[in-house]
Design a protein around this motif. Structure first.
Motif, short mmCIF file in Angstrom:
data_model
loop_
_atom_site.label_atom_id
_atom_site.label_comp_id
_atom_site.label_asym_id
_atom_site.label_seq_id
_atom_site.Cartn_x
_atom_site.Cartn_y
_atom_site.Cartn_z
N UNK A 269 -7.53 -2.61 13.97
CA UNK A 269 -6.29 -2.30 13.27
C UNK A 269 -5.94 -0.83 13.41
N UNK A 270 -4.65 -0.53 13.52
CA UNK A 270 -4.19 0.85 13.57
C UNK A 270 -3.94 1.41 12.18
N UNK A 271 -3.34 2.58 12.14
CA UNK A 271 -3.10 3.25 10.85
C UNK A 271 -1.98 2.58 10.06
N UNK A 272 -1.00 2.04 10.75
CA UNK A 272 0.15 1.42 10.08
C UNK A 272 0.13 -0.09 10.32
N UNK A 273 0.79 -0.82 9.41
CA UNK A 273 0.90 -2.26 9.57
C UNK A 273 1.55 -2.60 10.91
N UNK A 274 0.99 -3.57 11.60
CA UNK A 274 1.55 -3.98 12.88
C UNK A 274 1.10 -3.13 14.05
#
Length: 238
Positions: A112-117
C-alpha cells in the motif's frame, strides 16, 4: 522494451507492472524468509480455519503479538521459524496455505502507498527475479487475480471500529488496545456471544445466533460491532 519498474514510483489501479512467480526462478520462496508479515484479524480467521485450529492456539503457535509502545494499538506478526527464518507455512514446493495466505502475501510484489488508491513496489528487483518476467498486468488486474478484495473489505470494517475523530497514530489507553485485540482472538469472543445476557442485550435472536456460530465472517463482523460499541462508551468516559 518493457516499462521500467521503480520502487519509489507511485502506482495506481491502472498502472502496469511486470511480474510472474514460479518454481523455475532461483529466488522462489525467498520472499517468504526473514520478513515482517503483519497480520489482520481476517488473515488470522482464514489461516486458523485452513489449519483447523482455534484462534487462541493459532496465535500462540504461529504469531508474536504486543501493544505498540506509544499508540497501544495491537500488533500481530507471523512468527518466522527461528532456525531458518522462513515462514512456517512455506516448504520447498511453495506456500502450503496458498488459498488462505495473508493479505500482505497476496499483494506481493506490491504494498500500500501513502494515500488511498496508491501502491508501491515492495520487492527489490535484484532479489525478486519475478519482476524481470515478461507477463504484464495492471495493478487492478493483479490484485483481482490474487483475491485481495475480501481482505480489503474486512480491513475497512475493522478500521471503522474507532471513533470518527480518532487519528491514526494517536495514543490511546492500553485497555482499549486490549479490547481491539479481541478481533484477533475470536475464541474469546465466542464466550461473549454464547452468554444469553449478551444476546438479549444486543437483540440477537436464535436465527442470527445460529448464523454467527456457523459463519466465521459474520462472527468477525459482529465482533467489530461489539468492539466499536465498547470503545465508543469508553471514549465517552475517558
Amino acid at each position: 522494451m518493457h516499462p521500467a519498474q521503480d520502487a519509489h514510483e507511485v502506482y495506481r489501479a491502472e498502472s502496469t507492472i511486470r511480474f510472474a512467480c514460479h518454481h523455475d526462478l532461483p529466488c522462489f520462496t525467498q520472499c517468504c524468509r526473514d520478513v515482517n508479515i503483519y497480520l489482520t484479524p481476517y488473515d488470522i480467521l482464514r489461516l486458523r480455519r485452513s489449519l483447523r485450529l482455534g484462534s487462541a492456539e493459532f496465535l500462540a503457535r504461529y504469531t508474536r503479538s504486543y501493544l505498540a509502545k506509544v499508540t497501544h494499538v495491537p500488533v500481530v506478526q507471523l512468527a518466522m521459524d527461528p532456525q531458518t527464518l522462513r515462514c512456517p507455512f512455506v516448504g520447498d514446493e511453495g506456500c502450503q496455505v496458498y488459498d488462505d495466505r495473508p493479505w500482505a502475501c497476496r499483494m506481493f510484489p506490491l504494498d500500500l502507498g501513502k494515500e488511498n488508491g496508491e501502491y508501491r513496489l515492495l520487492a527489490d528487483k535484484k532479489r525478486c527475479l519475478g519482476l524481470h518476467e515478461g507477463q504484464q498486468w495492471t495493478v487492478g488486474e493483479w490484485l483481482e487475480t490474487q483475491g485481495v478484495g475480501p481482505y480489503e473489505a474486512m480491513e475497512r470494517a475493522f478500521q471503522q471500529v474507532m471513533p470518527t475523530d480518532f487519528q491514526p497514530g494517536q495514543r490511546m489507553e492500553a485497555g482499549l488496545g486490549k479490547l481491539l485485540y479481541l478481533a484477533y482472538d475470536l475464541d474469546r469472543f465466542d464466550a461473549i456471544v454464547n452468554d444469553p445476557r449478551f444476546r438479549a442485550f444486543y437483540g440477537i435472536d436464535e436465527e442470527r445466533y445460529t448464523s454467527v456460530r456457523q459463519n466465521d465472517e459474520e462472527k468477525l463482523l459482529l465482533a467489530f460491532a461489539y468492539i466499536q460499541g465498547q470503545i465508543a462508551e469508553l471514549f465517552a468516559v475517558l
